[in-house]
Design an enzyme around this catalytic site. Structure first.
Site, PDB file in Angstrom:
ATOM      1  N   ASN A   9      47.757  56.838  31.841  1.00  0.00           N
ATOM      2  CA  ASN A   9      46.468  56.136  31.818  1.00  0.00           C
ATOM      3  C   ASN A   9      45.440  57.022  32.521  1.00  0.00           C
ATOM      4  O   ASN A   9      45.452  57.139  33.738  1.00  0.00           O
ATOM      5  CB  ASN A   9      46.630  54.785  32.536  1.00  0.00           C
ATOM      6  CG  ASN A   9      45.313  54.047  32.682  1.00  0.00           C
ATOM      7  OD1 ASN A   9      44.298  54.429  32.084  1.00  0.00           O
ATOM      8  ND2 ASN A   9      45.319  52.989  33.476  1.00  0.00           N
ATOM      9  N   LYS A  11      42.341  56.576  32.783  1.00  0.00           N
ATOM     10  CA  LYS A  11      41.229  55.817  33.373  1.00  0.00           C
ATOM     11  C   LYS A  11      39.897  56.476  33.001  1.00  0.00           C
ATOM     12  O   LYS A  11      39.802  57.067  31.925  1.00  0.00           O
ATOM     13  CB  LYS A  11      41.431  55.685  34.889  1.00  0.00           C
ATOM     14  CG  LYS A  11      42.841  55.156  35.232  1.00  0.00           C
ATOM     15  CD  LYS A  11      43.017  54.729  36.650  1.00  0.00           C
ATOM     16  CE  LYS A  11      44.448  54.226  36.838  1.00  0.00           C
ATOM     17  NZ  LYS A  11      44.701  53.689  38.164  1.00  0.00           N
ATOM     18  N   HIS A  94      44.897  45.593  32.856  1.00  0.00           N
ATOM     19  CA  HIS A  94      45.084  46.486  33.999  1.00  0.00           C
ATOM     20  C   HIS A  94      44.414  45.865  35.230  1.00  0.00           C
ATOM     21  O   HIS A  94      43.373  45.208  35.109  1.00  0.00           O
ATOM     22  CB  HIS A  94      44.489  47.864  33.701  1.00  0.00           C
ATOM     23  CG  HIS A  94      44.879  48.880  34.725  1.00  0.00           C
ATOM     24  ND1 HIS A  94      44.229  48.984  35.930  1.00  0.00           N
ATOM     25  CD2 HIS A  94      45.875  49.796  34.748  1.00  0.00           C
ATOM     26  CE1 HIS A  94      44.821  49.934  36.649  1.00  0.00           C
ATOM     27  NE2 HIS A  94      45.817  50.436  35.955  1.00  0.00           N
ATOM     28  N   GLU A  96      42.587  47.035  37.408  1.00  0.00           N
ATOM     29  CA  GLU A  96      41.173  47.409  37.597  1.00  0.00           C
ATOM     30  C   GLU A  96      40.271  46.562  36.706  1.00  0.00           C
ATOM     31  O   GLU A  96      39.146  46.232  37.076  1.00  0.00           O
ATOM     32  CB  GLU A  96      41.006  48.912  37.342  1.00  0.00           C
ATOM     33  CG  GLU A  96      41.600  49.722  38.493  1.00  0.00           C
ATOM     34  CD  GLU A  96      42.234  51.040  38.090  1.00  0.00           C
ATOM     35  OE1 GLU A  96      41.929  51.559  37.002  1.00  0.00           O
ATOM     36  OE2 GLU A  96      43.053  51.554  38.882  1.00  0.00           O
ATOM     37  N   GLU A 166      52.611  46.791  38.137  1.00  0.00           N
ATOM     38  CA  GLU A 166      51.829  47.698  38.966  1.00  0.00           C
ATOM     39  C   GLU A 166      51.325  46.960  40.210  1.00  0.00           C
ATOM     40  O   GLU A 166      50.295  46.266  40.140  1.00  0.00           O
ATOM     41  CB  GLU A 166      50.623  48.228  38.179  1.00  0.00           C
ATOM     42  CG  GLU A 166      50.979  48.992  36.935  1.00  0.00           C
ATOM     43  CD  GLU A 166      49.870  49.965  36.519  1.00  0.00           C
ATOM     44  OE1 GLU A 166      50.194  51.150  36.320  1.00  0.00           O
ATOM     45  OE2 GLU A 166      48.699  49.568  36.430  1.00  0.00           O
ATOM     46  N   GLY A 172      46.863  54.358  43.063  1.00  0.00           N
ATOM     47  CA  GLY A 172      45.900  55.346  43.547  1.00  0.00           C
ATOM     48  C   GLY A 172      45.893  55.522  45.052  1.00  0.00           C
ATOM     49  O   GLY A 172      44.980  56.133  45.609  1.00  0.00           O
ATOM     50  N   SER A 213      51.133  55.131  41.918  1.00  0.00           N
ATOM     51  CA  SER A 213      51.434  56.362  42.654  1.00  0.00           C
ATOM     52  C   SER A 213      52.751  57.019  42.226  1.00  0.00           C
ATOM     53  O   SER A 213      53.470  57.578  43.054  1.00  0.00           O
ATOM     54  CB  SER A 213      51.412  56.116  44.168  1.00  0.00           C
ATOM     55  OG  SER A 213      50.108  55.745  44.591  1.00  0.00           O
TER      56      SER A 213
HETATM   57  P1  13P Z   1      48.144  55.891  39.926  1.00  0.00           P
HETATM   58  O1  13P Z   1      49.352  56.517  39.278  1.00  0.00           O
HETATM   59  O2  13P Z   1      46.982  56.825  40.027  1.00  0.00           O
HETATM   60  O3  13P Z   1      48.491  55.209  41.203  1.00  0.00           O
HETATM   61  O4  13P Z   1      47.636  54.736  38.914  1.00  0.00           O
HETATM   62  C1  13P Z   1      48.550  53.856  38.397  1.00  0.00           C
HETATM   63  C2  13P Z   1      47.895  53.072  37.342  1.00  0.00           C
HETATM   64  O5  13P Z   1      47.019  52.279  37.599  1.00  0.00           O
HETATM   65  C3  13P Z   1      48.298  53.301  35.958  1.00  0.00           C
HETATM   66  O6  13P Z   1      47.769  52.363  35.108  1.00  0.00           O
END
Ligand code: 13P
Length: 252
Positions: A9, A11, A94, A96, A166, A172, A213
């Site tokens: 992803n 983003k 997601h 976010e 997640e 992140g 992560s």
């Molecule tokens: P990170 O791997 O950057 O922590 O993000 C995970 C994520 O949100 C994947 O959708």
């Protein structure tokens, strides 16, 4: 047997030119890795390029979001049919999107029903926030998200769904969960919720990923868990060597 699954992803990262370059290089590394379903999810602006660059590579393409309606006056949105023209997959719900764009389980569910009707493979995200984790509400929150986000799906489509667990506090932050803890949530919370919706056999057929992560250093810890079938990777999916190493680890 659930086939391992790894999705990147991206983003809101990479311009069109940067994405073109990264997809070209990534494709060369990933196409030779077999026995794992591989998917890249770049920003909307790069899907057309990615579609062309990934043709015949065996690497799937996914969108990071979509609207649930077929078409109409929804300024700034992208319809399921538009996604379907280029992609086989779509990330839904997601954290976010839930946190910054007000997506509720009900909205995620509407999108999932649209994905079903247009035959896109959905990657549905669930996970608790840090507050909820610290208040020991993980099980309650994740169970509810799973049940509500995935309701009213047809039993024939259900095995196509990919769920991504997640934990928001791990996204992140560089603070990944650990294999055993994440596996326990998948085994004791997500699969039972899926079993309630679709029956035990289907719940065992649905792939469940871990995200948060994930790096090449901790990937095997998650992939070694019996109930975790792969990863949804954020930051590390922007680094060719890292993402290739994670994908290889999933294949083994
Ligand atoms: P990170 O791997 O950057 O922590 O993000 C995970 C994520 O949100 C994947 O959708």
């Amino acid at each position: 047997m659930r086939k391992p699954f790894v999705a990147g992803n991206w983003k809101m990262n990479k311009t069109i030119a940067e994405a073109r370059d990264l997809i070209t290089k990534m494709s060369a590394e990933l196409r030779v890795i077999s026995d794992v379903e591989k998917v890249l999810c770049p920003p909307f602006m790069s899907l057309m390029d990615a579609f062309k660059l990934l043709e015949g590579s065996g690497i799937g393409l996914g969108a990071q979001n979509m609207h649930w309606e077929e078409k109409g006056a929804f300024t700034g949105e992208v319809s399921p049919a538009m996604v379907k023209e280029l992609c086989g997959y779509v990330i839904l719900g997601h954290s976010e999107r839930r946190a910054y764009f007000g997506e509720t389980d009900e909205i995620v569910n509407r999108k999932l029903i649209s994905a079903q009707s247009i035959d896109l493979t959905p990657i549905v995200c669930v996970g608790e926030t840090l507050d909820q984790y610290e208040s020991k509400l993980t099980r309650e929150v994740v169970s509810k998200q799973t049940s509500l986000s995935l309701r009213d799906v047809s039993p024939t489509f259900a095995p196509r769904i990919v769920v991504a667990y997640e934990p928001v506090w791990a996204i992140g932050t560089g603070k990944a969960s650990n294999g055993e803890e994440a596996n326990a949530v998948v085994k004791d919370v997500i699969r039972p919720a899926l079993a309630e919706l679709f029956g035990n056999e289907t719940s065992q057929a649905i792939r469940v990923l871990y995200g948060g992560s994930v790096t090449s250093s901790n990937a095997t810890e998650f992939f070694g868990q019996p109930d975790i079938d792969g990863a949804l990777v954020g930051g590390a999916s922007l680094k060719i060597d890292e993402f290739a190493a994670i994908t290889k680890a999933a294949a083994q």
